[in-house]
Design a protein around this motif. Structure first.
Motif, PDB file in Angstrom:
ATOM      1  N   PRO A   1      -9.311   9.692   5.528  1.00 53.56           N
ATOM      2  CA  PRO A   1      -9.323  10.867   4.642  1.00 53.56           C
ATOM      3  C   PRO A   1      -8.508  12.005   5.246  1.00 53.56           C
ATOM      4  O   PRO A   1      -8.237  12.043   6.446  1.00 53.56           O
ATOM      5  CB  PRO A   1     -10.811  11.224   4.544  1.00 53.56           C
ATOM      6  N   SER A   2      -8.134  12.972   4.394  1.00 57.53           N
ATOM      7  CA  SER A   2      -7.249  14.058   4.824  1.00 57.53           C
ATOM      8  C   SER A   2      -7.871  14.891   5.937  1.00 57.53           C
ATOM      9  O   SER A   2      -7.153  15.451   6.777  1.00 57.53           O
ATOM     10  CB  SER A   2      -6.903  14.940   3.622  1.00 57.53           C
ATOM     11  N   GLN A   3      -9.202  14.998   5.987  1.00 55.24           N
ATOM     12  CA  GLN A   3      -9.834  15.836   7.018  1.00 55.24           C
ATOM     13  C   GLN A   3      -9.788  15.195   8.398  1.00 55.24           C
ATOM     14  O   GLN A   3     -10.155  15.833   9.387  1.00 55.24           O
ATOM     15  CB  GLN A   3     -11.286  16.157   6.635  1.00 55.24           C
ATOM     16  N   GLU A   4      -9.330  13.965   8.492  1.00 58.57           N
ATOM     17  CA  GLU A   4      -9.232  13.309   9.798  1.00 58.57           C
ATOM     18  C   GLU A   4      -7.818  13.382  10.372  1.00 58.57           C
ATOM     19  O   GLU A   4      -7.378  12.493  11.096  1.00 58.57           O
ATOM     20  CB  GLU A   4      -9.690  11.846   9.701  1.00 58.57           C
ATOM     21  N   ARG A   5      -7.106  14.452  10.037  1.00 63.36           N
ATOM     22  CA  ARG A   5      -5.719  14.591  10.512  1.00 63.36           C
ATOM     23  C   ARG A   5      -5.650  14.516  12.034  1.00 63.36           C
ATOM     24  O   ARG A   5      -4.758  13.877  12.588  1.00 63.36           O
ATOM     25  CB  ARG A   5      -5.142  15.918  10.016  1.00 63.36           C
ATOM     26  N   GLU A   6      -6.580  15.169  12.716  1.00 57.45           N
ATOM     27  CA  GLU A   6      -6.516  15.183  14.182  1.00 57.45           C
ATOM     28  C   GLU A   6      -6.691  13.779  14.754  1.00 57.45           C
ATOM     29  O   GLU A   6      -6.017  13.404  15.711  1.00 57.45           O
ATOM     30  CB  GLU A   6      -7.587  16.123  14.732  1.00 57.45           C
ATOM     31  N   GLY A   7      -7.567  13.005  14.154  1.00 55.48           N
ATOM     32  CA  GLY A   7      -7.765  11.637  14.634  1.00 55.48           C
ATOM     33  C   GLY A   7      -6.535  10.783  14.412  1.00 55.48           C
ATOM     34  O   GLY A   7      -6.153   9.982  15.287  1.00 55.48           O
TER      35      GLY A   7
ATOM     36  N   ALA B   1       0.826  -1.208   0.000  1.00 56.96           N
ATOM     37  CA  ALA B   1       0.000   0.000   0.000  1.00 56.96           C
ATOM     38  C   ALA B   1       0.856   1.252   0.000  1.00 56.96           C
ATOM     39  O   ALA B   1       0.591   2.216  -0.754  1.00 56.96           O
ATOM     40  CB  ALA B   1      -0.929  -0.014   1.218  1.00 56.96           C
ATOM     41  N   LEU B   2       1.901   1.282   0.814  1.00 55.01           N
ATOM     42  CA  LEU B   2       2.771   2.445   0.870  1.00 55.01           C
ATOM     43  C   LEU B   2       3.599   2.579  -0.406  1.00 55.01           C
ATOM     44  O   LEU B   2       3.839   3.697  -0.883  1.00 55.01           O
ATOM     45  CB  LEU B   2       3.683   2.358   2.094  1.00 55.01           C
ATOM     46  N   GLU B   3       4.025   1.453  -0.971  1.00 53.81           N
ATOM     47  CA  GLU B   3       4.789   1.527  -2.221  1.00 53.81           C
ATOM     48  C   GLU B   3       3.925   2.045  -3.364  1.00 53.81           C
ATOM     49  O   GLU B   3       4.389   2.841  -4.194  1.00 53.81           O
ATOM     50  CB  GLU B   3       5.354   0.147  -2.563  1.00 53.81           C
TER      51      GLU B   3
ATOM     52  N   PRO C   1       5.693  12.288  13.371  1.00 53.59           N
ATOM     53  CA  PRO C   1       4.369  12.852  13.034  1.00 53.59           C
ATOM     54  C   PRO C   1       3.790  12.164  11.803  1.00 53.59           C
ATOM     55  O   PRO C   1       4.523  11.847  10.859  1.00 53.59           O
ATOM     56  CB  PRO C   1       4.685  14.327  12.758  1.00 53.59           C
ATOM     57  N   PRO C   2       2.496  11.881  11.785  1.00 53.35           N
ATOM     58  CA  PRO C   2       1.890  11.248  10.611  1.00 53.35           C
ATOM     59  C   PRO C   2       2.061  12.142   9.377  1.00 53.35           C
ATOM     60  O   PRO C   2       2.002  13.378   9.483  1.00 53.35           O
ATOM     61  CB  PRO C   2       0.413  11.117  11.001  1.00 53.35           C
ATOM     62  N   ARG C   3       2.255  11.521   8.244  1.00 55.15           N
ATOM     63  CA  ARG C   3       2.363  12.298   6.999  1.00 55.15           C
ATOM     64  C   ARG C   3       1.503  11.639   5.927  1.00 55.15           C
ATOM     65  O   ARG C   3       1.499  10.421   5.780  1.00 55.15           O
ATOM     66  CB  ARG C   3       3.819  12.392   6.534  1.00 55.15           C
ATOM     67  N   PRO C   4       0.758  12.453   5.202  1.00 57.81           N
ATOM     68  CA  PRO C   4      -0.071  11.888   4.130  1.00 57.81           C
ATOM     69  C   PRO C   4       0.815  11.432   2.973  1.00 57.81           C
ATOM     70  O   PRO C   4       1.734  12.143   2.552  1.00 57.81           O
ATOM     71  CB  PRO C   4      -0.958  13.070   3.724  1.00 57.81           C
ATOM     72  N   VAL C   5       0.530  10.241   2.453  1.00 55.69           N
ATOM     73  CA  VAL C   5       1.337   9.697   1.354  1.00 55.69           C
ATOM     74  C   VAL C   5       0.487   9.374   0.134  1.00 55.69           C
ATOM     75  O   VAL C   5       1.010   8.938  -0.899  1.00 55.69           O
ATOM     76  CB  VAL C   5       2.096   8.430   1.798  1.00 55.69           C
ATOM     77  N   GLY C   6      -0.803   9.581   0.231  1.00 52.18           N
ATOM     78  CA  GLY C   6      -1.681   9.313  -0.894  1.00 52.18           C
ATOM     79  C   GLY C   6      -3.104   9.615  -0.519  1.00 52.18           C
ATOM     80  O   GLY C   6      -3.395  10.008   0.627  1.00 52.18           O
ATOM     81  N   PRO C   7      -3.997   9.466  -1.456  1.00 53.25           N
ATOM     82  CA  PRO C   7      -5.415   9.711  -1.151  1.00 53.25           C
ATOM     83  C   PRO C   7      -5.893   8.803  -0.018  1.00 53.25           C
ATOM     84  O   PRO C   7      -5.835   7.582  -0.117  1.00 53.25           O
ATOM     85  CB  PRO C   7      -6.118   9.371  -2.474  1.00 53.25           C
ATOM     86  N   ALA C   8      -6.286   9.405   1.057  1.00 52.46           N
ATOM     87  CA  ALA C   8      -6.829   8.691   2.216  1.00 52.46           C
ATOM     88  C   ALA C   8      -5.838   7.680   2.805  1.00 52.46           C
ATOM     89  O   ALA C   8      -6.224   6.649   3.347  1.00 52.46           O
ATOM     90  CB  ALA C   8      -8.131   7.975   1.847  1.00 52.46           C
ATOM     91  N   LEU C   9      -4.538   7.982   2.720  1.00 50.29           N
ATOM     92  CA  LEU C   9      -3.531   7.084   3.290  1.00 50.29           C
ATOM     93  C   LEU C   9      -2.462   7.892   3.994  1.00 50.29           C
ATOM     94  O   LEU C   9      -1.915   8.858   3.431  1.00 50.29           O
ATOM     95  CB  LEU C   9      -2.892   6.217   2.199  1.00 50.29           C
TER      96      LEU C   9
END
Length: 718
Positions: free
Chosen positions: A413-419, A57-59, A438-446
């Protein structure tokens, strides 16, 4: 089929010999390059595990690996010319997606050594690249530099494979002269060349078949190591059975064609069932989802069947061509010889010998009660390999990097950053976790959350931390990856499939022995002895490799445990060969017993049949065990620890089975049970009468009937 092969060898021996020579050349051309073609990646990972799903998934989302796989240890401070040069070299390779180096002002970077004089540069490879090709290019790029060494998990993976390939040739080149010498001592004369020729044909033919199988299923190159050792050993064993029986038939003054026919009808049948036995045991490894075990199962099953096919197809023709130049051996009359005397001595005091033999085996098996499992990482490499040098240096000088990276893929999803941030904060409180990035977005909803945990990647501590992270997922859709997660999933896969594999192995063992003997108790007893043999071999492994003994002699460093996948291969080999030797012995005992019943023998027929069976097989089984132990024990010269474990365990199991189980336990227990050895329920008796197998020879020619004295070779049932 055996009779047809015998007749073909008798009628067209030269044609068969020429075809065998042509086949040798063809399979040599096809199978020779197999070492460079079998290249299964991530052979020790479960393809269906959640750790694999996390990595994929990450790849897919990032186009690169989830974590750095190449580490360059540079003798230089951050910002030095040596570090800058290493960065440029890594950046220049097309397989490298990202390079990370500490800034000139270190600020306590974990990539800088305690004294500040050495620096680690980390490289992350692109997704779906050929890891082996990429590492080999980087090795060439850094080959002339004394101030930089390549390490990291990707480099360790490639160097383990490279080392195994080097050992593939080296260990067997060392074993071949020993096998040739022993074969000459056992056979004498030109007969000694036959087993080695069959061994070479077997190995190359199996290599060619593995190339074909690799077109459908990606196979691990480690299967080639097993094919060479088992191929040489089994081919020599099967040739030993056939050549010895043929020489006995010649010693009984039979014409060469009759000797060939009787050899194929008796020893030939044993070879068929032997190969099926070993193939069935090793094929059980294919139920595990790990590509390494599947490759070993396919390679082991194929090489066993090919060894039998090569022996049975080629040797009858060579028997006809070479004839009496192979020599003849006149078997001793029944009741004579040291093997008969040994069996008789054991059966005079069966209880004592059974107890002594069982105690010896249990003492050897005792360390197995504390077996610990380990995995594959840079620590299994010799100290001369760069991945091992880097791993050792980082453990000493880079304490912050010795922690174990765990990658967590969170679907949100991106709007759930706080969660997602709250989840990452909760991870930091889990025992065993040292840091959480810190969490970092790597793709749509991931999202990717990088966690560092205490302990090496293959340690029990790190795997417990992975399990805690998975248990703490709550409402989050989480996949946990990394080396520790893959190791944990490997163990789970083995535990999940072990009952099925064990059930198949037990069913194969019991079925084959029942077909050969018709007894219910003998297969159960043989199964218990197989378990005892395997336990004793495991105890020896634990005493040597887990406890760190003989490190200087064998040239390894203990990981504090036994590598689990190779242990399963060793168990399959031990079970297959133990059942194989059991078939060979029990069929000769049954043959002698049936002959005595037909002659109306008295109450001593049970023990006498056992003694005669051991008399007829003792020397052959002992020679076969020694030759096979040399072929398998050649793995001890490897520089890869888990191959050494496989070699010692398999060789120990073979020798223990031949010299303690078959020599002491079998006769003593059969003497104690007497006629109950052959008990079976009436329905099974009727079924065996219809489908059972016997190694009995074809009917005697009429010449043996008149005037022969009882006990002379002409009267001895074979």
């Amino acid at each position: 089929m055996l009779s047809r092969l015998a007749e073909l060898g008798i009628r067209r021996p030269r044609a068969v010999a020429v075809l065998a020579a042509v086949a040798f050349l063809v399979v040599g051309a096809l199978g020779g390059p197999a070492a460079g073609i079998l290249d299964r990646d991530r052979a020790f990972d479960d393809p269906g595990a959640s750790s694999t799903d996390a990595r994929l998934a990450l790849e897919r989302a990032t186009g690169q690996a989830a974590e750095p796989g190449v580490l360059v240890l540079v003798d230089g401070a951050p910002g030095s010319a040596a570090v800058a040069s290493a960065v440029r070299t890594l950046d220049a390779d097309r397989a490298v997606a990202r390079v990370t180096a500490p800034p000139s002002a270190t600020g306590g970077s974990p990539l800088v050594s305690r004294d500040g004089t050495r620096t680690v540069v980390a490289a992350t490879l692109r997704a779906h690249v050929d890891r082996e090709a990429a590492v080999e290019r980087l090795e060439d790029a850094f080959a002339d530099r004394r101030d930089a060494r390549l390490g990291g998990p990707d480099v360790a993976f490639v160097q383990v494979g490279q080392q195994a390939s080097e050992d593939l040739a080296g260990s067997e080149l060392l074993a071949l002269p020993v096998l040739a010498l022993l074969t000459f001592l056992f056979f004498r004369g030109i007969a000694a060349a036959l087993p080695l020729a069959i061994g070479g044909l077997t190995v190359l033919a199996t290599f060619a078949l593995l190339r074909l199988a690799n077109l459908a299923v990606d196979l691990s190159p480690f299967a080639l190591n097993l094919v060479i050792a088992a191929g040489l050993g089994l081919a020599i064993d099967y040739s030993l059975f056939l050549v010895s029986r043929f020489r006995e038939e010649l010693g009984d003054d039979r014409p060469i064609p009759d000797a060939v026919r009787r050899t194929m009808a008796t020893a030939g049948r044993t070879v068929v069932f032997s190969s099926v036995t070993v193939a069935a045991a090793l094929a059980c490894l294919c139920v595990f989802p790990l590509p390494f075990l599947q490759s070993m199962g396919i390679g082991g099953a194929l090489v066993s069947l090919v060894a039998a096919a090569s022996s049975l197809a080629v040797l009858p023709a060579l028997f006809v061509l070479l004839g009496r130049r192979l020599g003849k051996v006149r078997p001793l009359p029944e009741g004579h010889g040291r093997w008969h005397r040994l069996a008789s001595a054991v059966m005079r005091r069966p209880g004592r010998f059974a107890i002594v033999a069982a105690v010896v085996m249990l003492v050897l098996a005792a360390p197995a009660l504390r077996t610990a499992w380990t995995g594959v990482d840079a620590s299994i490499l010799p100290e001369s390999k760069s991945a091992r040098v880097v791993a050792d240096a980082m453990a000493r000088e880079f304490p912050a990097v010795t922690t174990n990276p765990i990658t967590v893929a969170v679907t949100a999803p991106s709007q759930e950053r706080e969660g997602v941030q709250a989840y990452a904060t909760a991870l930091a409180r889990i025992p065993g976790v040292e840091r959480v990035a810190p969490p970092r977005p790597v793709g749509p909803a991931l999202w990717q959350v990088d966690v560092t945990a205490r302990g090496s990647a293959i340690s029990d501590e790190a795997m417990r931390t992975v399990q805690r992270i998975r248990d703490a997922a709550g409402d989050q859709r989480v996949l946990v990856g990394g080396a520790s997660a893959a190791q944990l999933d490997q163990r789970d896969a083995i535990s999940r499939m072990l009952p099925l594999a064990a059930g198949l192995l037990l069913a194969a063992t019991l079925s084959i022995l029942w077909l050969m003997t018709g007894s219910v108790l003998l297969p159960i007893k043989a199964l218990l002895m197989n378990v005892l043999t395997t336990a004793a071999a495991t105890g020896i492994l634990v005493w040597v490799f887990q406890d760190g003994r003989l490190e200087g002699l064998l040239g390894y460093r203990s990981q504090g445990g036994i590598e689990q996948t190779d242990f399963l291969v060793m168990v399959a080999i031990a079970f297959g060969l133990s059942t194989d030797y059991g078939v060979f012995l029990l069929t000769r005992i049954k043959e002698a017993r049936d002959a005595r019943i037909a002659r109306g023998a008295g109450p001593e027929l049970e023990r006498e049949a056992v003694a005669v069976g051991i008399q007829r097989t003792g020397a052959i089984v002992s020679a076969a065990a020694i030759l096979l132990a040399v072929a398998l024990g050649a793995f001890l010269t490897s520089d890869v620890v888990f191959l050494q474990q496989l070699g010692l365990g398999a060789a120990a199991a073979v020798l223990l089975d031949a010299f303690i189980v078959r020599t002491l336990l079998v006769p003593s227990l059969m003497a104690l049970l007497g006629r109950w050895n052959w008990w079976s329920p009436r329905p099974l008796q009727r079924l065996h009468a219809r489908i059972g197998i016997s190694e009995g020879p074809p009917p005697e020619p009429a010449r043996a009937a008149a005037g022969a004295r009882p006990g002379t070779p002409a009267d001895v049932p074979r």
